[in-house]
Design a protein around this motif. Sequence first.
Motif, PDB file in Angstrom:
ATOM      1  N   VAL A  43       0.835  -1.193   0.000  1.00 45.30           N
ATOM      2  CA  VAL A  43       0.000   0.000   0.000  1.00 45.30           C
ATOM      3  C   VAL A  43       0.872   1.247   0.000  1.00 45.30           C
ATOM      4  O   VAL A  43       2.007   1.232   0.467  1.00 45.30           O
ATOM      5  CB  VAL A  43      -0.981   0.046   1.208  1.00 45.30           C
ATOM      6  N   CYS A  44       0.296   2.308  -0.536  1.00 51.01           N
ATOM      7  CA  CYS A  44       0.979   3.598  -0.572  1.00 51.01           C
ATOM      8  C   CYS A  44       1.076   4.135   0.857  1.00 51.01           C
ATOM      9  O   CYS A  44       0.101   4.085   1.606  1.00 51.01           O
ATOM     10  CB  CYS A  44       0.175   4.551  -1.454  1.00 51.01           C
ATOM     11  N   PHE A  45       2.254   4.666   1.223  1.00 48.75           N
ATOM     12  CA  PHE A  45       2.423   5.177   2.584  1.00 48.75           C
ATOM     13  C   PHE A  45       1.817   6.575   2.751  1.00 48.75           C
ATOM     14  O   PHE A  45       1.789   7.099   3.853  1.00 48.75           O
ATOM     15  CB  PHE A  45       3.902   5.179   2.977  1.00 48.75           C
ATOM     16  N   GLY A  46       1.336   7.150   1.643  1.00 49.98           N
ATOM     17  CA  GLY A  46       0.683   8.456   1.751  1.00 49.98           C
ATOM     18  C   GLY A  46      -0.808   8.339   1.958  1.00 49.98           C
ATOM     19  O   GLY A  46      -1.383   8.982   2.835  1.00 49.98           O
ATOM     20  N   CYS A  47      -1.470   7.476   1.133  1.00 47.99           N
ATOM     21  CA  CYS A  47      -2.937   7.403   1.176  1.00 47.99           C
ATOM     22  C   CYS A  47      -3.446   6.014   1.545  1.00 47.99           C
ATOM     23  O   CYS A  47      -4.651   5.812   1.661  1.00 47.99           O
ATOM     24  CB  CYS A  47      -3.509   7.817  -0.181  1.00 47.99           C
ATOM     25  N   TYR A  48      -2.544   5.053   1.714  1.00 49.92           N
ATOM     26  CA  TYR A  48      -2.861   3.675   2.128  1.00 49.92           C
ATOM     27  C   TYR A  48      -3.699   2.903   1.111  1.00 49.92           C
ATOM     28  O   TYR A  48      -4.324   1.916   1.446  1.00 49.92           O
ATOM     29  CB  TYR A  48      -3.520   3.657   3.527  1.00 49.92           C
ATOM     30  N   ILE A  59       5.103   4.902  -2.935  1.00 51.16           N
ATOM     31  CA  ILE A  59       4.180   6.027  -2.806  1.00 51.16           C
ATOM     32  C   ILE A  59       3.483   6.080  -4.156  1.00 51.16           C
ATOM     33  O   ILE A  59       4.145   6.013  -5.193  1.00 51.16           O
ATOM     34  CB  ILE A  59       4.941   7.351  -2.559  1.00 51.16           C
ATOM     35  N   CYS A  60       2.125   6.156  -4.163  1.00 47.90           N
ATOM     36  CA  CYS A  60       1.422   6.005  -5.441  1.00 47.90           C
ATOM     37  C   CYS A  60       1.598   7.234  -6.332  1.00 47.90           C
ATOM     38  O   CYS A  60       1.919   8.328  -5.850  1.00 47.90           O
ATOM     39  CB  CYS A  60      -0.048   5.707  -5.201  1.00 47.90           C
ATOM     40  N   SER A  61       1.371   7.032  -7.619  1.00 52.02           N
ATOM     41  CA  SER A  61       1.544   8.135  -8.579  1.00 52.02           C
ATOM     42  C   SER A  61       0.589   9.268  -8.251  1.00 52.02           C
ATOM     43  O   SER A  61       0.911  10.439  -8.426  1.00 52.02           O
ATOM     44  CB  SER A  61       1.248   7.670 -10.006  1.00 52.02           C
ATOM     45  N   SER A  62      -0.603   8.900  -7.740  1.00 59.77           N
ATOM     46  CA  SER A  62      -1.589   9.915  -7.420  1.00 59.77           C
ATOM     47  C   SER A  62      -1.057  10.831  -6.313  1.00 59.77           C
ATOM     48  O   SER A  62      -1.144  12.060  -6.419  1.00 59.77           O
ATOM     49  CB  SER A  62      -2.884   9.223  -6.994  1.00 59.77           C
ATOM     50  N   CYS A  63      -0.477  10.250  -5.245  1.00 65.55           N
ATOM     51  CA  CYS A  63       0.102  11.077  -4.166  1.00 65.55           C
ATOM     52  C   CYS A  63       1.250  11.925  -4.707  1.00 65.55           C
ATOM     53  O   CYS A  63       1.347  13.112  -4.398  1.00 65.55           O
ATOM     54  CB  CYS A  63       0.603  10.199  -3.022  1.00 65.55           C
ATOM     55  N   LEU A  64       2.110  11.300  -5.519  1.00 66.26           N
ATOM     56  CA  LEU A  64       3.288  12.027  -6.009  1.00 66.26           C
ATOM     57  C   LEU A  64       2.905  13.206  -6.901  1.00 66.26           C
ATOM     58  O   LEU A  64       3.634  14.178  -6.996  1.00 66.26           O
ATOM     59  CB  LEU A  64       4.231  11.086  -6.762  1.00 66.26           C
TER      60      LEU A  64
HETATM   61 ZN   LIG Z   1      -0.999   7.407  -2.329  1.00 73.99          ZN
END
Ligand SMILES: [Zn+2]
Length: 260
Positions: A43-48, A59-64
């Motif tokens: 899972v992405c550590f920004g948005c899980y 970290i997902c592309s969406s968060c980045l």
């Molecule tokens: Zn994310």
Amino acid sequence: MLQINVFFVTSYSHFLYIWFVVYFKVKIKTIWESTLHLVYPNVCFGCYQPLLLSEPYRICSSCLTQIEKTYFHQKPFPNDMEAKLLGFSFLKRATALFYFDKKGALQNIIHSLKYENKPFLGVHLGMFLAHQLKNDRFFENIDYIVPVPMHPQKERTRGYNQAMMIVKGIQRVVSIPYSSDILVKVEHTLTQTRKNKLQRLISLSSKSIFTSLDPQKIRDKSILLVDDIITTGSTLIKCMEILEQYGCKACKIVTVGMAR
Ligand SMILES: [Zn+2]
């Protein structure tokens, strides 16, 4: 002649055998990893949210793309970060990749990096940051990359210095040497997050808590200072005072985030 033919046939069979073993091992590993990913997705550590296999930074592309970037390094001097650090003639540029907002995705990422034993997140952030700044020649003419140091006791407890992890990520992309001896912290202070802004400024101004174990690497050199987040800028100012004391020629600063 027969012996030569037997030799070639045997070698060819060996070659085929090795090729099949390697091929199927790779295939089986890929299939196994894909299956595992379906059952236990990273899972992405920004948005899980679950990560795709094609998203390499944890970290997902969406968060980045959605965490707001500062682009400070493209703005005229002094930008909002440099305005916190004025008074050093050798400071060439300072930039933060993202704005750091409380309760934002970047706060989740930094929290995992610092308090949940996820040093690899620092390396990923460093690599991402370096790729973002590299084309703007931010890393040109740098002699050493230097992390803002942690006190050794605190580093032993945490297991790593998160700024050093970011440095290692940057180093993988730009291949500039780094050093953890150029700046060291010599006195334990309370964790910064447990102090208010005034206490932080008092504790930092009343004691000389940074020094150098290798001043020769500072004199007439260009240093890139790296930290995770800049808030008031007081820690970076203390580091620059040491660089100034030992005759640093030029200094650039980069952090992953700047609090606002
Ligand atoms: Zn994310």
